[in-house]
Motif scaffolding. Sequence first.
Motif, PDB file in Angstrom:
ATOM      1  N   THR A   1     -22.606 -16.513  37.458  1.00 29.94           N
ATOM      2  CA  THR A   1     -22.329 -15.679  36.298  1.00 29.94           C
ATOM      3  C   THR A   1     -23.134 -14.395  36.347  1.00 29.94           C
ATOM      4  OG1 THR A   1     -22.038 -17.732  35.107  1.00 29.94           O
ATOM      5  CG2 THR A   1     -22.180 -15.749  33.829  1.00 29.94           C
ATOM      6  N   ILE A   2     -24.423 -14.516  36.683  1.00 33.22           N
ATOM      7  CA  ILE A   2     -25.259 -13.323  36.719  1.00 33.22           C
ATOM      8  C   ILE A   2     -24.805 -12.397  37.853  1.00 33.22           C
ATOM      9  CG2 ILE A   2     -27.612 -12.537  37.094  1.00 33.22           C
ATOM     10  CD1 ILE A   2     -26.991 -13.562  34.351  1.00 33.22           C
ATOM     11  N   PHE A   3     -24.347 -12.987  38.948  1.00 36.68           N
ATOM     12  CA  PHE A   3     -23.890 -12.135  40.044  1.00 36.68           C
ATOM     13  C   PHE A   3     -22.618 -11.390  39.669  1.00 36.68           C
ATOM     14  CE2 PHE A   3     -22.052 -11.367  44.263  1.00 36.68           C
ATOM     15  CZ  PHE A   3     -23.091 -10.643  44.770  1.00 36.68           C
ATOM     16  N   GLY A   4     -21.731 -12.053  38.907  1.00 37.34           N
ATOM     17  CA  GLY A   4     -20.546 -11.347  38.423  1.00 37.34           C
ATOM     18  C   GLY A   4     -20.914 -10.171  37.536  1.00 37.34           C
ATOM     19  N   TYR A   5     -21.898 -10.373  36.658  1.00 37.67           N
ATOM     20  CA  TYR A   5     -22.347  -9.287  35.773  1.00 37.67           C
ATOM     21  C   TYR A   5     -22.938  -8.149  36.591  1.00 37.67           C
ATOM     22  CZ  TYR A   5     -25.986  -6.902  33.216  1.00 37.67           C
ATOM     23  OH  TYR A   5     -26.826  -5.957  32.735  1.00 37.67           O
ATOM     24  N   VAL A   6     -23.759  -8.486  37.599  1.00 36.45           N
ATOM     25  CA  VAL A   6     -24.405  -7.437  38.393  1.00 36.45           C
ATOM     26  C   VAL A   6     -23.356  -6.668  39.190  1.00 36.45           C
ATOM     27  CG1 VAL A   6     -25.929  -7.075  40.354  1.00 36.45           C
ATOM     28  CG2 VAL A   6     -26.640  -8.505  38.516  1.00 36.45           C
TER      29      VAL A   6
ATOM     30  N   ARG B   1     -32.220   3.392  30.891  1.00 36.57           N
ATOM     31  CA  ARG B   1     -31.674   2.139  31.412  1.00 36.57           C
ATOM     32  C   ARG B   1     -32.365   0.980  30.727  1.00 36.57           C
ATOM     33  NH1 ARG B   1     -27.140   2.035  33.056  1.00 36.57           N
ATOM     34  NH2 ARG B   1     -27.633   0.103  34.110  1.00 36.57           N
ATOM     35  N   THR B   2     -31.791   0.539  29.627  1.00 36.68           N
ATOM     36  CA  THR B   2     -32.372  -0.615  28.950  1.00 36.68           C
ATOM     37  C   THR B   2     -31.638  -1.896  29.330  1.00 36.68           C
ATOM     38  OG1 THR B   2     -30.979   0.021  27.139  1.00 36.68           O
ATOM     39  CG2 THR B   2     -33.306   0.567  26.983  1.00 36.68           C
ATOM     40  N   ALA B   3     -30.850  -1.811  30.416  1.00 35.70           N
ATOM     41  CA  ALA B   3     -30.108  -3.013  30.803  1.00 35.70           C
ATOM     42  C   ALA B   3     -31.082  -4.128  31.157  1.00 35.70           C
ATOM     43  CB  ALA B   3     -29.232  -2.718  32.009  1.00 35.70           C
ATOM     44  N   PRO B   4     -30.702  -5.348  30.847  1.00 35.48           N
ATOM     45  CA  PRO B   4     -31.612  -6.472  31.136  1.00 35.48           C
ATOM     46  C   PRO B   4     -31.672  -6.730  32.629  1.00 35.48           C
ATOM     47  CG  PRO B   4     -29.540  -7.277  30.292  1.00 35.48           C
ATOM     48  CD  PRO B   4     -29.496  -5.802  30.179  1.00 35.48           C
ATOM     49  N   HIS B   5     -32.500  -6.005  33.292  1.00 37.42           N
ATOM     50  CA  HIS B   5     -32.576  -6.181  34.731  1.00 37.42           C
ATOM     51  C   HIS B   5     -33.346  -7.445  35.062  1.00 37.42           C
ATOM     52  CE1 HIS B   5     -31.300  -2.039  36.377  1.00 37.42           C
ATOM     53  NE2 HIS B   5     -30.324  -2.845  36.113  1.00 37.42           N
ATOM     54  N   ARG B   6     -33.719  -7.576  36.260  1.00 35.82           N
ATOM     55  CA  ARG B   6     -34.159  -8.879  36.739  1.00 35.82           C
ATOM     56  C   ARG B   6     -35.542  -9.255  36.261  1.00 35.82           C
ATOM     57  NH1 ARG B   6     -30.000  -8.682  37.070  1.00 35.82           N
ATOM     58  NH2 ARG B   6     -30.365 -10.329  35.628  1.00 35.82           N
TER      59      ARG B   6
ATOM     60  N   LEU C   1     -29.823  -8.373  45.140  1.00 35.55           N
ATOM     61  CA  LEU C   1     -30.694  -7.223  45.429  1.00 35.55           C
ATOM     62  C   LEU C   1     -29.910  -6.127  46.136  1.00 35.55           C
ATOM     63  CD1 LEU C   1     -34.015  -8.818  46.572  1.00 35.55           C
ATOM     64  CD2 LEU C   1     -33.519  -7.570  44.514  1.00 35.55           C
ATOM     65  N   LEU C   2     -29.011  -6.530  47.048  1.00 38.01           N
ATOM     66  CA  LEU C   2     -28.221  -5.560  47.800  1.00 38.01           C
ATOM     67  C   LEU C   2     -27.312  -4.759  46.876  1.00 38.01           C
ATOM     68  CD1 LEU C   2     -27.824  -4.779  50.702  1.00 38.01           C
ATOM     69  CD2 LEU C   2     -25.928  -6.347  50.814  1.00 38.01           C
ATOM     70  N   ALA C   3     -26.753  -5.443  45.868  1.00 37.09           N
ATOM     71  CA  ALA C   3     -25.879  -4.738  44.923  1.00 37.09           C
ATOM     72  C   ALA C   3     -26.672  -3.692  44.150  1.00 37.09           C
ATOM     73  CB  ALA C   3     -25.236  -5.736  43.964  1.00 37.09           C
ATOM     74  N   ASN C   4     -27.876  -4.059  43.692  1.00 35.48           N
ATOM     75  CA  ASN C   4     -28.704  -3.082  42.974  1.00 35.48           C
ATOM     76  C   ASN C   4     -29.064  -1.902  43.860  1.00 35.48           C
ATOM     77  OD1 ASN C   4     -29.173  -3.765  40.250  1.00 35.48           O
ATOM     78  ND2 ASN C   4     -30.172  -5.608  40.951  1.00 35.48           N
ATOM     79  N   LEU C   5     -29.370  -2.209  45.131  1.00 36.85           N
ATOM     80  CA  LEU C   5     -29.751  -1.163  46.082  1.00 36.85           C
ATOM     81  C   LEU C   5     -28.591  -0.202  46.333  1.00 36.85           C
ATOM     82  CD1 LEU C   5     -32.175  -0.574  47.924  1.00 36.85           C
ATOM     83  CD2 LEU C   5     -30.934  -1.698  49.722  1.00 36.85           C
ATOM     84  N   LEU C   6     -27.387  -0.765  46.496  1.00 38.91           N
ATOM     85  CA  LEU C   6     -26.209   0.074  46.753  1.00 38.91           C
ATOM     86  C   LEU C   6     -25.926   0.982  45.569  1.00 38.91           C
ATOM     87  CD1 LEU C   6     -23.577  -2.160  48.488  1.00 38.91           C
ATOM     88  CD2 LEU C   6     -24.520  -0.036  49.284  1.00 38.91           C
ATOM     89  N   ARG C   7     -26.137   0.437  44.352  1.00 40.16           N
ATOM     90  CA  ARG C   7     -25.894   1.263  43.181  1.00 40.16           C
ATOM     91  C   ARG C   7     -26.844   2.449  43.160  1.00 40.16           C
ATOM     92  NH1 ARG C   7     -26.737  -0.510  37.648  1.00 40.16           N
ATOM     93  NH2 ARG C   7     -28.814  -0.988  38.414  1.00 40.16           N
TER      94      ARG C   7
END
Lengths: 146, 116, 82
Positions: free
Chosen positions: B85-90, B106-111, C72-78
Amino acid sequence: MGFLLSCLLRLLLWYLLTADSSAVNLLIGVALALLLPHAEGPRQPLGPLLRALWQALVAVPQAYGEALALIGGGREQERWLELPASAPSQRLVIFLEVLAITLTPFTLVLGLSRVDGRPIYRIHQLRPMPRHSRTAPKGTTPSSED
Amino acid sequence: MSPLLPAIQALSGHVSLLLLGAGLLLWFWGTWPLLEGGSYLGRLHKLSVSDTLGSALMLLGLLLRIPGQWPLLALALLGLIVWNTIFGYVLASCSLPPPHEPPRERTAPHRSDRSR
Amino acid sequence: MTVLIWGMLLALLIPIAVVCRPCSVWDRMAAFSSIASKVALIMMVVAVIRDDWMLGLVGAISLSAGNSGMLLLANLLREVER
């Protein structure tokens, strides 16, 4: 309270990973849960946290219902929505809310932004078209193209 | 009690096959749109149906078959649901062009909350 | 159960075909994440069929570790695309 919850979660993960409920093993698990570094930051209130946890649990059966609706639904329509969110300082609550919204197949969180000082989720929605409006012309569907 | 036991076992075998088959159907239904055109976000919606929900059904079917291994299967189920689910959101939020609002905060709930 | 394994392998072929075609990088990421979870599930089903729980352990661990590298790769690409 957030401290206790995170310790309990770590203990649960440890128990599931080792599958061994002897006293020594559980003691090692408790020690690990206490000793591993904890997240810092403001205190997380318990009430909204438990409510978000409940929502995330309820979202699982709801997700299956929506998946069935999507499979049998025929034509789909896409929309962009905005829903109010909790305060971004409650990171755990935000995490659980994003999990609950994204888990259901109709909706997908695209991000968290701020409108007029209030935090909102930007959400993409895909759902089967309601039957009565399937013959309606395309422009009348309420879709806001971002 | 003892004459009931084989019946329960046969029933659980059938139910587990049913769950596995349903998961496989969800896999096919949700993965097929990857080959077709259509909007990227729509494909992500259907991929979440197949990969999260279909795989969870399959894990439940396996759980009926080997109930002795429930701790690891429960761990796999939890990890599957949360990670997919989290990967779909990312993927969804990263594939979009950045929002063109004037305050680029960027106030998105990052990791930061993945430290659990 | 053999039919089930063949069906799962067929379903696995779909994202592999998507990856082999020329497509955008985000499509490719989605297809790779789909491959990852499908392969782990196939591993666990094979483990149940062959009654060899060591194989299932690998599948369970790879499911619970998740595709965090891809995340991590997705964040990096963005960040690179910006």
